[in-house]
Design a protein around this motif. Structure first.
Motif, PDB file in Angstrom:
ATOM      1  N   PRO A 146       0.815  -0.960   0.086  1.00  0.00           N
ATOM      2  CA  PRO A 146       0.015  -0.118   0.036  1.00  0.00           C
ATOM      3  C   PRO A 146       1.054   1.141  -0.107  1.00  0.00           C
ATOM      4  O   PRO A 146       2.022   1.259   0.257  1.00  0.00           O
ATOM      5  CB  PRO A 146      -0.781  -0.275   1.416  1.00  0.00           C
ATOM      6  CG  PRO A 146      -0.105  -1.041   2.175  1.00  0.00           C
ATOM      7  CD  PRO A 146       0.709  -2.048   1.251  1.00  0.00           C
ATOM      8  N   LEU A 147       0.362   2.085  -0.434  1.00  0.00           N
ATOM      9  CA  LEU A 147       0.975   3.702  -0.338  1.00  0.00           C
ATOM     10  C   LEU A 147       1.343   3.881   1.145  1.00  0.00           C
ATOM     11  O   LEU A 147       0.637   3.661   2.082  1.00  0.00           O
ATOM     12  CB  LEU A 147       0.132   4.811  -0.872  1.00  0.00           C
ATOM     13  CG  LEU A 147      -0.475   4.464  -2.248  1.00  0.00           C
ATOM     14  CD1 LEU A 147      -1.341   5.633  -2.686  1.00  0.00           C
ATOM     15  CD2 LEU A 147       1.059   4.505  -3.319  1.00  0.00           C
ATOM     16  N   LYS A 148       2.429   4.858   1.221  1.00  0.00           N
ATOM     17  CA  LYS A 148       2.956   5.261   2.413  1.00  0.00           C
ATOM     18  C   LYS A 148       1.954   5.999   3.290  1.00  0.00           C
ATOM     19  O   LYS A 148       1.482   6.116   4.617  1.00  0.00           O
ATOM     20  CB  LYS A 148       4.196   5.935   2.235  1.00  0.00           C
ATOM     21  CG  LYS A 148       5.219   6.238   3.486  1.00  0.00           C
ATOM     22  CD  LYS A 148       5.680   4.931   3.960  1.00  0.00           C
ATOM     23  CE  LYS A 148       6.411   5.094   5.418  1.00  0.00           C
ATOM     24  NZ  LYS A 148       6.968   3.581   5.777  1.00  0.00           N
ATOM     25  N   SER A 149       1.280   6.828   2.532  1.00  0.00           N
ATOM     26  CA  SER A 149       0.103   7.839   3.283  1.00  0.00           C
ATOM     27  C   SER A 149      -0.871   6.910   3.678  1.00  0.00           C
ATOM     28  O   SER A 149      -1.586   7.478   4.747  1.00  0.00           O
ATOM     29  CB  SER A 149      -0.342   8.606   2.304  1.00  0.00           C
ATOM     30  OG  SER A 149      -0.887   8.163   0.887  1.00  0.00           O
ATOM     31  N   GLN A 150      -1.283   5.710   3.254  1.00  0.00           N
ATOM     32  CA  GLN A 150      -2.519   5.029   3.508  1.00  0.00           C
ATOM     33  C   GLN A 150      -2.059   4.187   4.766  1.00  0.00           C
ATOM     34  O   GLN A 150      -2.757   3.473   5.231  1.00  0.00           O
ATOM     35  CB  GLN A 150      -2.849   4.265   2.509  1.00  0.00           C
ATOM     36  CG  GLN A 150      -3.386   4.809   1.452  1.00  0.00           C
ATOM     37  CD  GLN A 150      -3.569   4.055   0.177  1.00  0.00           C
ATOM     38  OE1 GLN A 150      -3.663   2.807   0.088  1.00  0.00           O
ATOM     39  NE2 GLN A 150      -4.643   4.728  -0.833  1.00  0.00           N
ATOM     40  N   GLN A 151      -0.673   3.844   5.039  1.00  0.00           N
ATOM     41  CA  GLN A 151      -0.219   3.050   6.180  1.00  0.00           C
ATOM     42  C   GLN A 151      -0.693   3.713   7.451  1.00  0.00           C
ATOM     43  O   GLN A 151      -0.193   4.916   7.591  1.00  0.00           O
ATOM     44  CB  GLN A 151       1.428   2.700   6.043  1.00  0.00           C
ATOM     45  CG  GLN A 151       1.642   1.640   4.922  1.00  0.00           C
ATOM     46  CD  GLN A 151       3.012   1.529   4.868  1.00  0.00           C
ATOM     47  OE1 GLN A 151       3.800   1.897   5.490  1.00  0.00           O
ATOM     48  NE2 GLN A 151       3.287   0.703   3.974  1.00  0.00           N
ATOM     49  N   PRO A 152      -0.935   2.869   8.686  1.00  0.00           N
ATOM     50  CA  PRO A 152      -1.085   3.540   9.768  1.00  0.00           C
ATOM     51  C   PRO A 152       0.310   4.162  10.381  1.00  0.00           C
ATOM     52  O   PRO A 152       1.311   3.446  10.089  1.00  0.00           O
ATOM     53  CB  PRO A 152      -1.708   2.458  10.755  1.00  0.00           C
ATOM     54  CG  PRO A 152      -1.330   1.219  10.025  1.00  0.00           C
ATOM     55  CD  PRO A 152      -1.258   1.378   8.717  1.00  0.00           C
ATOM     56  N   LEU A 153       0.320   5.306  11.286  1.00  0.00           N
ATOM     57  CA  LEU A 153       1.325   5.768  11.868  1.00  0.00           C
ATOM     58  C   LEU A 153       2.034   5.069  13.075  1.00  0.00           C
ATOM     59  O   LEU A 153       1.159   4.358  13.811  1.00  0.00           O
ATOM     60  CB  LEU A 153       1.373   7.230  12.174  1.00  0.00           C
ATOM     61  CG  LEU A 153       0.829   8.242  11.079  1.00  0.00           C
ATOM     62  CD1 LEU A 153       0.407   9.662  11.883  1.00  0.00           C
ATOM     63  CD2 LEU A 153       2.105   8.497  10.225  1.00  0.00           C
ATOM     64  N   SER A 154       3.227   4.724  13.185  1.00  0.00           N
ATOM     65  CA  SER A 154       3.551   4.148  14.350  1.00  0.00           C
ATOM     66  C   SER A 154       3.458   5.173  15.412  1.00  0.00           C
ATOM     67  O   SER A 154       3.238   6.245  15.175  1.00  0.00           O
ATOM     68  CB  SER A 154       5.261   3.624  13.928  1.00  0.00           C
ATOM     69  OG  SER A 154       5.898   4.849  13.624  1.00  0.00           O
ATOM     70  N   LYS A 155       4.174   4.495  16.635  1.00  0.00           N
ATOM     71  CA  LYS A 155       3.898   5.472  17.865  1.00  0.00           C
ATOM     72  C   LYS A 155       5.051   6.231  17.840  1.00  0.00           C
ATOM     73  O   LYS A 155       4.937   7.344  18.303  1.00  0.00           O
ATOM     74  CB  LYS A 155       4.196   4.294  19.103  1.00  0.00           C
ATOM     75  CG  LYS A 155       3.030   3.415  19.180  1.00  0.00           C
ATOM     76  CD  LYS A 155       3.093   2.595  20.583  1.00  0.00           C
ATOM     77  CE  LYS A 155       2.083   1.686  20.837  1.00  0.00           C
ATOM     78  NZ  LYS A 155       2.432   0.795  21.989  1.00  0.00           N
TER      79      LYS A 155
END
Length: 203
Positions: A146-155
């Motif tokens: 998936p695109l980087k913008s669609q990935q959930p942010l890490s802590k």
């Protein structure tokens, strides 16, 4: 003598036989079932190097089928992608189709209702597994990365984002209290010395 000549003439076709001798043919000729053809015509898929005379001699010598005329055409294949993950396209080898006119009419037999002697169930299972495997591969290749913008942010990224907002609003001032390696002091000292020499020369 006349009767012997007549019997010999009956065994030969109405056309002149070719002189090419083929003992172990390495090509594959496939008879195609087309319902729209009349009974005196048959359709074959042949190799590209096969000529009309070769097919006519082939049917006569192997099956004793007399052919009165042959029509042929080369069917180009559409562009095909090598794989769903690559951008490489190619055009497959074209197909050569020949339609022959038979001296005697021919009719296809009816399709058997019981396909068990030909392992139809095994063939259906095989085709089903191949389709499922292809669908799984396409789905994985489409949604695997998936695109980087669609990935959930890490802590860590969430904490950095909160800290950046606080620094922009002025709540927190930036400070670097990390103790550097002593070797950096020598490098920074050389840089400071170089800057002082530049200022003295310009003044």
């Amino acid at each position: 003598m006349a009767e012997a000549v007549k019997t010999a003439a009956r065994q030969l076709p109405a056309f002149k036989l070719g002189q090419k001798q083929v003992y172990l043919p390495s090509h594959v000729i496939t008879m195609l079932r087309k319902e729209h053809l009349p009974p005196n015509e048959a359709c074959f898929k042949v190799p590209l190097r096969l000529t009309k005379f070769d097919l006519r001699d082939y049917l006569w010598n192997l099956y004793g089928v007399e052919v009165t005329a042959v029509r042929s055409y080369v069917k180009q294949q559409p562009l095909t992608q090598r794989s769903t993950s690559s951008r490489s396209w190619y055009r497959p080898q074209p197909l050569k189709i020949m339609t022959v006119e038979l001296a005697r009419p021919f009719q296809w037999p009816q399709v058997p209702a019981d396909l068990e002697p030909w392992s139809n169930e095994l063939w259906k299972m095989r085709e089903g597994t191949i389709e499922e495997r292809n669908e799984d591969q396409v789905a994985r290749q489409r949604f695997q990365i998936p695109l980087k913008s669609q990935q959930p942010l890490s802590k860590d990224r969430e904490e950095l984002a909160k800290l950046a907002k606080k620094m922009l609003s002025g709540e927190v001032k930036w400070s670097n209290d990390v103790v550097l390696d002593p070797r950096w002091d020598q490098i920074l000292g050389k840089e400071k010395a170089g800057k002082t020499t530049e200022t003295t020369t310009t003044s």
